[in-house]
Design an enzyme around this catalytic site. Structure first.
Site, PDB file in Angstrom:
ATOM      1  N   ASN A  82      32.206 -36.459 -14.268  1.00 43.37           N
ATOM      2  CA  ASN A  82      31.555 -36.007 -13.035  1.00 43.37           C
ATOM      3  C   ASN A  82      31.636 -37.144 -12.014  1.00 43.37           C
ATOM      4  OD1 ASN A  82      29.852 -35.122 -11.048  1.00 43.37           O
ATOM      5  ND2 ASN A  82      27.983 -35.217 -12.291  1.00 43.37           N
TER       6      ASN A  82
ATOM      7  N   GLY B  18      22.664 -42.656 -15.054  1.00 44.14           N
ATOM      8  CA  GLY B  18      22.953 -43.756 -14.126  1.00 44.14           C
ATOM      9  C   GLY B  18      22.075 -44.983 -14.308  1.00 44.14           C
TER      10      GLY B  18
ATOM     11  N   GLU C  44      20.707 -34.075 -10.334  1.00 46.05           N
ATOM     12  CA  GLU C  44      20.645 -34.439  -8.911  1.00 46.05           C
ATOM     13  C   GLU C  44      20.500 -33.207  -8.022  1.00 46.05           C
ATOM     14  OE1 GLU C  44      24.147 -36.811  -9.362  1.00 46.05           O
ATOM     15  OE2 GLU C  44      22.944 -38.094 -10.666  1.00 46.05           O
TER      16      GLU C  44
ATOM     17  N   HIS D  76      22.736 -29.608 -12.284  1.00 48.58           N
ATOM     18  CA  HIS D  76      22.747 -31.052 -12.555  1.00 48.58           C
ATOM     19  C   HIS D  76      21.432 -31.639 -12.045  1.00 48.58           C
ATOM     20  CE1 HIS D  76      23.631 -35.295 -12.187  1.00 48.58           C
ATOM     21  NE2 HIS D  76      24.526 -35.097 -13.150  1.00 48.58           N
TER      22      HIS D  76
ATOM     23  N   GLU E  32      21.104 -33.699 -20.475  1.00 43.91           N
ATOM     24  CA  GLU E  32      21.124 -35.007 -19.804  1.00 43.91           C
ATOM     25  C   GLU E  32      19.687 -35.417 -19.496  1.00 43.91           C
ATOM     26  OE1 GLU E  32      25.075 -35.780 -17.621  1.00 43.91           O
ATOM     27  OE2 GLU E  32      23.933 -34.401 -16.381  1.00 43.91           O
TER      28      GLU E  32
ATOM     29  N   SER F  74      24.479 -42.146 -19.161  1.00 47.15           N
ATOM     30  CA  SER F  74      24.953 -43.495 -19.491  1.00 47.15           C
ATOM     31  C   SER F  74      25.880 -43.538 -20.707  1.00 47.15           C
ATOM     32  CB  SER F  74      23.769 -44.449 -19.668  1.00 47.15           C
ATOM     33  OG  SER F  74      23.070 -44.569 -18.449  1.00 47.15           O
TER      34      SER F  74
ATOM     35  N   LYS G  93      30.835 -37.071  -8.918  1.00 45.76           N
ATOM     36  CA  LYS G  93      29.750 -37.020  -7.920  1.00 45.76           C
ATOM     37  C   LYS G  93      30.322 -37.218  -6.500  1.00 45.76           C
ATOM     38  CE  LYS G  93      26.628 -38.452 -11.524  1.00 45.76           C
ATOM     39  NZ  LYS G  93      25.371 -39.049 -11.926  1.00 45.76           N
TER      40      LYS G  93
HETATM   41  P1  PGA Z   1      25.975 -41.344 -15.874  1.00 41.13           P
HETATM   42  O1  PGA Z   1      25.850 -39.870 -15.202  1.00 41.13           O
HETATM   43  O2  PGA Z   1      27.028 -41.252 -16.929  1.00 41.13           O
HETATM   44  O3  PGA Z   1      26.349 -42.243 -14.736  1.00 41.13           O
HETATM   45  O4  PGA Z   1      24.633 -41.656 -16.452  1.00 41.13           O
HETATM   46  C1  PGA Z   1      25.874 -38.725 -15.989  1.00 41.13           C
HETATM   47  C2  PGA Z   1      25.758 -37.500 -15.115  1.00 41.13           C
HETATM   48  O5  PGA Z   1      25.057 -37.548 -14.099  1.00 41.13           O
HETATM   49  O6  PGA Z   1      26.353 -36.434 -15.407  1.00 41.13           O
END
Ligand code: PGA
Length: 251
Positions: free
Chosen positions: A9, A177, A100, A98, A171, A215, A11
């Site tokens: 992803n 992140g 976000e 997601h 997640e 992560s 983003k």
């Molecule tokens: P990350 O993001 O691997 O940077 O933690 C995962 C995601 O948001 O799908």
């Protein structure tokens, strides 16, 4: 055999040029060594979809996905994109819910349920993302939060949905992140709980893929990917570089 789905992803990162370059580098880095039990899914920003689609053309085992869509055929929805437009740009998959989108853009379960239904009905394979916030985990509410997100997110779709068309991504919000990953015991416990719910809600719940995200890195993917009920990973930060994501794909 349903393959493990290794999803990147990207983003709101990368220009068209950077995205196509990373996709090219990834294909070179993986070469002939894409494990036969794996599929790679790249989810770039909308502006790079067509370019990445052209880069992936003819590459077996590689797929393209959209990060979001609006549940309508077309119309006066400034700033939005439709499932048909994603498919036109080469997408087979799309993310829904997601963290976000839920917590930064304020999308609610009811709207997400409609997107899951609408996306499937319009030929996209849907990855529904679920996960608890840290306060919810501390209060012991993980199962309650996931039950609610799954129950509401899946309520509008056919019980008989194909296991090839629906994917769940677990997640934990606090692991996205942040560099913090859920410990393996927690991942196993939560994925087994999600599996049980999927079997309750859907006819093919046993086969529906459950991805872990939050992560994931080259050095922890090797242990996560083989845990029970982990059918792939959804990767943000560590998917931005071909070298790092190619090692995740092959972990
Ligand atoms: P990350 O993001 O691997 O940077 O933690 C995962 C995601 O948001 O799908």
């Amino acid at each position: 055999m349903i393959k493990k789905l290794m999803a990147a992803n990207w983003k709101m990162f990368k220009t068209w040029e950077q995205a196509t370059q990373t996709a090219r580098e990834l294909i070179v880095a993986i070469g002939q060594d894409l494990p036969s039990d794996r599929e790679v899914l790249l989810i770039p920003p909308f502006t790079a979809l067509r370019g990445v689609s052209e880069t992936l053309a003819g590459q077996k085992g590689y797929f393209l996905g959209g990060q979001n869509f609006y549940p309508a055929k077309e119309g006066a929805f400034t700033g939005e994109i439709s499932p048909a437009q994603l498919i036109d740009a080469g997408c087979r998959f799309a993310l829904v819910g997601h963290s976000e989108r839920r917590h930064v853009l304020g999308e609610k379960d009811e709207f997400l349920a409609h997107k899951v239904f609408y996306g499937l009905d319009n030929k996209l394979k849907i990855i529904l993302c679920v996960g608890e916030k840290i306060q919810e985990r501390k209060k012991g509410l993980v199962e309650q939060v996931l039950t609610s997100q799954l129950e509401k997110g899946l309520e509008k779709i056919d019980r008989n949905v194909s296991a090839l068309d629906l994917v769940i991504a677990y997640e934990p919000v606090w692991a996205i992140g942040t560099g913090e990953t859920a410990v393996n015991e927690d991942i196993v416990q939560v994925h087994s709980f999600i599996r049980k719910k999927l079997k309750d809600f859907l006819d093919h719940g046993e086969q529906i893929r459950i991805l872990y995200g939050g992560s994931v890195k080259p050095d922890n993917c090797g242990s996560i990917i083989w845990l029970d009920n982990v059918d792939g990973v959804l990767v943000g930060g560590a998917s931005l570089k071909a070298d790092s994501f190619s090692r995740i794909v092959q972990a």
